[in-house]
Write a protein that holds these residues in place. Structure first.
Motif, mmCIF file in Angstrom:
data_model
loop_
_atom_site.group_PDB
_atom_site.id
_atom_site.type_symbol
_atom_site.label_atom_id
_atom_site.label_comp_id
_atom_site.label_asym_id
_atom_site.label_seq_id
_atom_site.Cartn_x
_atom_site.Cartn_y
_atom_site.Cartn_z
ATOM 1 N N ASP A 60 0.820 -1.210 0.000
ATOM 2 C CA ASP A 60 0.000 0.000 0.000
ATOM 3 C C ASP A 60 0.860 1.269 0.000
ATOM 4 O OD1 ASP A 60 0.837 -0.076 2.593
ATOM 5 O OD2 ASP A 60 -1.157 -0.318 3.477
ATOM 6 N N PRO A 153 -4.787 -17.188 16.282
ATOM 7 C CA PRO A 153 -5.398 -17.052 17.608
ATOM 8 C C PRO A 153 -5.927 -18.387 18.108
ATOM 9 C CG PRO A 153 -6.788 -16.051 15.928
ATOM 10 C CD PRO A 153 -5.570 -16.545 15.226
ATOM 11 N N THR A 188 -10.286 -8.656 9.513
ATOM 12 C CA THR A 188 -10.518 -7.604 8.517
ATOM 13 C C THR A 188 -9.524 -6.463 8.702
ATOM 14 O OG1 THR A 188 -12.246 -6.746 9.973
ATOM 15 C CG2 THR A 188 -12.966 -8.115 8.138
ATOM 16 N N SER A 191 -4.665 -7.349 5.538
ATOM 17 C CA SER A 191 -4.600 -8.613 4.791
ATOM 18 C C SER A 191 -5.996 -9.072 4.412
ATOM 19 C CB SER A 191 -3.913 -9.705 5.629
ATOM 20 O OG SER A 191 -2.633 -9.297 6.026
ATOM 21 N N GLN A 194 -7.579 -6.897 1.732
ATOM 22 C CA GLN A 194 -7.050 -7.136 0.384
ATOM 23 C C GLN A 194 -7.524 -8.469 -0.169
ATOM 24 O OE1 GLN A 194 -2.747 -6.853 0.669
ATOM 25 N NE2 GLN A 194 -2.833 -4.800 -0.181
ATOM 26 N N ARG A 211 -14.325 -8.745 13.661
ATOM 27 C CA ARG A 211 -14.436 -8.360 15.074
ATOM 28 C C ARG A 211 -14.462 -6.837 15.188
ATOM 29 N NH1 ARG A 211 -10.337 -11.031 19.241
ATOM 30 N NH2 ARG A 211 -8.838 -9.635 18.245
ATOM 31 N N THR A 212 -13.520 -6.171 14.521
ATOM 32 C CA THR A 212 -13.494 -4.698 14.550
ATOM 33 C C THR A 212 -13.540 -4.185 13.112
ATOM 34 O OG1 THR A 212 -12.014 -4.868 16.447
ATOM 35 C CG2 THR A 212 -12.233 -2.697 15.434
ATOM 36 N N LYS A 330 -5.670 2.727 14.141
ATOM 37 C CA LYS A 330 -5.256 1.406 13.687
ATOM 38 C C LYS A 330 -4.665 1.653 12.319
ATOM 39 C CE LYS A 330 -8.688 -1.990 15.318
ATOM 40 N NZ LYS A 330 -8.010 -3.266 15.457
ATOM 41 N N ARG A 331 -3.733 0.868 11.905
ATOM 42 C CA ARG A 331 -3.099 1.089 10.604
ATOM 43 C C ARG A 331 -4.178 1.190 9.511
ATOM 44 N NH1 ARG A 331 1.846 0.684 7.230
ATOM 45 N NH2 ARG A 331 0.946 0.090 5.264
ATOM 46 N N ALA A 380 -6.889 -14.300 8.583
ATOM 47 C CA ALA A 380 -6.221 -13.014 8.293
ATOM 48 C C ALA A 380 -6.063 -12.315 9.633
ATOM 49 C CB ALA A 380 -7.068 -12.201 7.326
ATOM 50 N N THR A 381 -5.469 -13.035 10.582
ATOM 51 C CA THR A 381 -5.508 -12.632 11.985
ATOM 52 C C THR A 381 -4.239 -11.922 12.462
ATOM 53 O OG1 THR A 381 -4.937 -14.925 12.450
ATOM 54 C CG2 THR A 381 -7.229 -14.297 12.759
ATOM 55 N N TYR A 383 -0.359 -10.486 13.284
ATOM 56 C CA TYR A 383 1.007 -10.803 13.724
ATOM 57 C C TYR A 383 1.258 -10.422 15.170
ATOM 58 C CZ TYR A 383 1.486 -11.318 8.796
ATOM 59 O OH TYR A 383 1.294 -11.752 7.520
ATOM 60 N N TRP A 495 -2.395 -3.395 16.749
ATOM 61 C CA TRP A 495 -1.135 -4.118 16.956
ATOM 62 C C TRP A 495 0.005 -3.154 17.268
ATOM 63 C CZ3 TRP A 495 2.515 -2.633 13.536
ATOM 64 C CH2 TRP A 495 2.148 -2.286 12.237
ATOM 65 N N ASN A 500 -3.602 -6.848 19.932
ATOM 66 C CA ASN A 500 -4.157 -8.014 19.227
ATOM 67 C C ASN A 500 -3.638 -9.339 19.764
ATOM 68 O OD1 ASN A 500 -1.562 -7.409 18.240
ATOM 69 N ND2 ASN A 500 -1.938 -8.563 16.402
HETATM 70 O O1 N01 Z 1 -3.365 -8.038 10.609
HETATM 71 P P1 N01 Z 1 -4.197 -7.061 11.581
HETATM 72 P P2 N01 Z 1 -3.144 -7.922 9.027
HETATM 73 N N1 N01 Z 1 -11.112 -13.423 16.572
HETATM 74 O O2 N01 Z 1 -3.666 -7.314 12.933
HETATM 75 C C1 N01 Z 1 -8.761 -10.014 13.633
HETATM 76 C C2 N01 Z 1 0.707 -4.836 7.171
HETATM 77 N N2 N01 Z 1 0.101 -5.248 5.923
HETATM 78 O O3 N01 Z 1 -2.357 -9.108 8.601
HETATM 79 O O4 N01 Z 1 -9.090 -5.659 15.006
HETATM 80 C C3 N01 Z 1 -11.585 -12.626 15.612
HETATM 81 O O5 N01 Z 1 -4.213 -5.694 11.062
HETATM 82 C C4 N01 Z 1 -8.488 -8.609 14.099
HETATM 83 O O6 N01 Z 1 -9.579 -8.096 14.808
HETATM 84 P P3 N01 Z 1 -9.352 -6.880 15.868
HETATM 85 C C5 N01 Z 1 -0.005 -3.587 7.666
HETATM 86 O O7 N01 Z 1 0.896 -2.803 8.383
HETATM 87 C C6 N01 Z 1 0.260 -4.419 4.876
HETATM 88 O O8 N01 Z 1 -4.382 -7.642 8.327
HETATM 89 O O9 N01 Z 1 -8.131 -7.261 16.670
HETATM 90 N N3 N01 Z 1 -10.856 -11.776 14.912
HETATM 91 C C7 N01 Z 1 -8.231 -7.923 12.765
HETATM 92 O O10 N01 Z 1 -9.414 -7.636 12.095
HETATM 93 C C8 N01 Z 1 -1.055 -4.192 8.549
HETATM 94 O O11 N01 Z 1 -1.601 -3.303 9.490
HETATM 95 C C9 N01 Z 1 -0.329 -4.730 3.694
HETATM 96 O O12 N01 Z 1 -10.590 -6.828 16.647
HETATM 97 C C10 N01 Z 1 -9.551 -11.732 15.192
HETATM 98 C C11 N01 Z 1 -7.487 -9.009 11.991
HETATM 99 O O13 N01 Z 1 -7.823 -10.250 12.596
HETATM 100 C C12 N01 Z 1 -0.297 -5.323 9.184
HETATM 101 O O14 N01 Z 1 0.493 -5.845 8.124
HETATM 102 C C13 N01 Z 1 -1.076 -5.879 3.553
HETATM 103 C C14 N01 Z 1 -8.966 -12.535 16.179
HETATM 104 C C15 N01 Z 1 -5.991 -8.838 12.040
HETATM 105 O O15 N01 Z 1 -5.665 -7.628 11.460
HETATM 106 C C16 N01 Z 1 -1.143 -6.429 9.751
HETATM 107 O O16 N01 Z 1 -2.237 -6.652 8.881
HETATM 108 C C17 N01 Z 1 -1.213 -6.713 4.641
HETATM 109 C C18 N01 Z 1 -9.821 -13.406 16.882
HETATM 110 N N4 N01 Z 1 -9.362 -14.173 17.871
HETATM 111 C C19 N01 Z 1 -0.616 -6.389 5.822
HETATM 112 N N5 N01 Z 1 -7.659 -12.265 16.230
HETATM 113 C C20 N01 Z 1 -0.174 -3.792 2.590
HETATM 114 O O17 N01 Z 1 0.872 -3.246 2.335
HETATM 115 C C21 N01 Z 1 -7.425 -11.326 15.305
HETATM 116 N N6 N01 Z 1 -8.575 -10.996 14.676
HETATM 117 C C22 N01 Z 1 -1.363 -3.484 1.858
#
Ligand code: N01
Length: 536
Positions: A60, A153, A188, A191, A194, A211-212, A330-331, A380-381, A383, A495, A500
């Motif tokens: 992004d 998780p 959501t 990751s 996308q 969740r959020t 949040k990012r 897509a949970t 890191y 995060w 998280n």
């Molecule tokens: O991870 P996240 P990501 N039950 O932690 C949910 C970079 N990145 O891999 O918000 C239910 O953002 C969690 O819910 P909540 C970028 O810096 C960049 O998507 O904790 N749900 C959330 O919705 C990014 O910010 C690119 O309530 C659960 C999701 O899982 C970072 O990586 C692309 C849960 C996790 O979202 C991380 O992104 C991808 C549970 N027990 C990533 N546990 C680009 O450059 C977690 N969740 C575009």
């Protein structure tokens, strides 16, 4: 098992990781006459871009910014095909860099470092890999990334699920055949956002478990023309200047004004212009979106309206609209068709706040309100961000102290580069540095340049031990917190603050003061003869 009969190879520096940070570290260390070697868990270079092969994975940050700036030749020969590059294209770039600079012979692939132990007597680090190989070096440079420790998780019943389970950060290299299948996605964040449009296009049915809700901005991705690539090639010096002087490590067009100093019409027009351009520029069109609650709320409400307009079903739209935290805290996410995907017949959204997840069964996800059949479960949970990549290695400093234990109440570092009690350990984009809040490639280049500059200076001065002083570390940590408290970042359970991961200490981990100011600080420390470090 280690075999004591096998001699332990010795280097000036060992590098952990062969992503963007590790590759540049190897290149610079070798260029300055340091004997070095790297261990990389993956079977190839690329780090994040090696592992994250989920459908829709792309960067992004714009391609023309998300590339190295250290080599004019590299800059001149590489063309990017899209405004926001796909994972395969960025991986090709990392491979090209590894080959062009002949870095592969210095890397052991498929090799995870399990232990790193500081030996005071020899003033060296002894590394042991998971498969029992050992190596020793005066300096240990970690380039493990901030988002490489993927997190599954503890979902009740997950082990009983009979279908396929895939974490986005460990996506199978051969891809996953979703045709005709019912797919469930949990998460959501960037990751999930996308992946969802792509999964929806391939699967028979997709259920998204949220969740959020997140704020997401349209990428407005498009092919890059030859002319744009050509122009970018002629602008390497500008790129380098933005890296030095820019808050985020790249050029950002801003009005330079507060969102509160302009009238509603002007503010909206500015948001609309940036919305039409796409990407994250809208976040900085006004100077105070990330620091002033009221300014933030103007943009948040603008984006909420866009979400409501994109989603046909008002009940689904209501679930997707974030209401309880500032935009960007949040990012921020960037997407291609995320919200409109919920207008497809084959996509459902489950709001886990309204109907919490009860369990995963052998063929479904059960919530308090219903049972959702699935044959493939996509996690897509996210890191264990920033600290996880380091604490998953058993790193032992002076007196056998464990980094994981030392950081159990939150990470503490000096400049995000060094940790008191861990001499000669230098952490590329460690917690306490700007890293994830800025252009990662610029952050990596700045850190590696500083580290290699430091090692050269130590070599010239006949110094072989450097350690952050506890008081310098304390004052840096206080400064990181102080700066974070001037922003809205701490107001979301993200995060960035470790929210998280169950049980993780809530500490704002990156440095929010800008890459430009951070760089000045690091350079000033170097100029002063490494103030805040004990040298011997
Ligand atoms: O991870 P996240 P990501 N039950 O932690 C949910 C970079 N990145 O891999 O918000 C239910 O953002 C969690 O819910 P909540 C970028 O810096 C960049 O998507 O904790 N749900 C959330 O919705 C990014 O910010 C690119 O309530 C659960 C999701 O899982 C970072 O990586 C692309 C849960 C996790 O979202 C991380 O992104 C991808 C549970 N027990 C990533 N546990 C680009 O450059 C977690 N969740 C575009």
């Amino acid at each position: 098992m280690t075999d004591p009969a096998i001699p332990v190879p010795e280097y000036d520096a060992l590098v952990v990781g062969a992503g963007f940070g590790g590759l540049y570290a190897l290149h610079q260390l070798r260029a300055h006459g340091f004997g070095c070697h790297a261990f990389e868990t993956g079977d190839d270079v690329g780090g994040t871009w090696y592992w994250n092969r989920y459908p829709g994975a792309r960067c992004d940050v714009e391609s023309l910014d998300y590339c190295y700036s250290f080599s004019p030749e590299l800059h001149a020969e590489w063309d990017w095909t899209e405004r926001f590059a796909t994972q395969p294209e960025i991986l090709r770039y990392a491979r090209h860099v590894a080959d062009r600079f002949d870095l592969r012979p210095m890397i052991s692939f498929g090799t995870r470092v399990a232990f790193a132990v500081w030996e005071e007597q020899t003033r060296t680090w002894l590394l042991t890999t998971e498969d029992g190989r050992r190596a020793r070096a005066r300096f240990l440079v970690t380039a493990v990334g901030c988002l490489s420790a993927s997190r599954v998780p503890d979902l009740p019943g997950l082990g009983t699920f009979r279908g396929e389970v895939h974490h986005t950060g460990r996506w199978p290299h051969g891809g996953v055949d979703l045709a005709g299948k019912r797919v469930a996605v949990v998460g959501t964040g960037s990751s999930g956002i996308q992946a969802v449009p792509e999964l929806a296009a391939d699967a028979a049915h997709l259920t998204v478990f949220q969740r959020t809700p997140n704020y997401s901005l349209p990428a407005r991705n498009r092919p890059l023309s030859g002319r744009e690539n050509w122009r970018a090639k002629s602008e390497l010096e500008e790129l380098r200047t933005h890296a030095r002087t820019g808050f985020s490590g790249f050029y950002i067009a801003s009005t330079g004004r507060s969102a509160l100093d302009v009238g509603e019409e002007e503010r909206r027009a500015a948001f609309e212009r940036k919305w039409a351009i796409g990407g994250t520029e809208i976040m900085s069109v006004f100077t105070d979106v990330l620091t002033d609650g009221k300014a933030n709320e103007h943009l948040a409400e603008f984006v909420r309206e866009k979400i409501r307009a994109a989603v046909d079903d008002p009940a689904t739209a209501r679930k997707l609209v974030p209401l309880d935290y500032p935009i960007g805290a949040k990012r921020i996410c960037v997407d291609t068709g995320y919200y409109s995907t919920y207008n497809r017949e084959n996509v459902d959204l489950v709001d886990l706040r309204a109907e919490p997840l009860v369990e995963i069964t052998e063929d479904a996800i059960r919530t308090e309100a219903g049972t959702y059949p699935a044959e493939v479960l996509v996690l897509a949970t996210g890191y264990d961000a920033m600290t996880g990549p380091l604490t998953r290695i058993d790193i032992r400093g002076t007196g056998g102290r464990s980094l994981k234990e030392q950081w159990s109440s939150g990470p503490r570092s000096y400049l995000g580069l060094a940790v008191a009690g861990f001499p000669n350990l230098l952490t590329v984009t460690g917690p306490g540095s700007p890293s994830v809040l800025v252009n990662m490639v610029r952050a990596v280049e700045q850190h590696v340049d500083w580290i290699v500059g430091c090692l050269r200076r130590l070599r010239e001065d006949g110094v072989d031990r450097i350690e952050a002083r506890p008081e310098a570390q304390d004052s840096w940590v206080a400064h990181v917190n102080e700066v974070a408290d001037t922003t809205l970042y701490p107001r979301a359970g993200s995060w960035y603050v470790g929210a998280n991961v169950e049980g993780k200490a809530r500490v704002f981990m990156p440095y929010a003061g800008g890459l430009n100011h951070y760089r000045e600080r690091c350079e000033e420390v170097a100029r002063s003869g490494y103030r805040g470090f004990a040298l011997s």
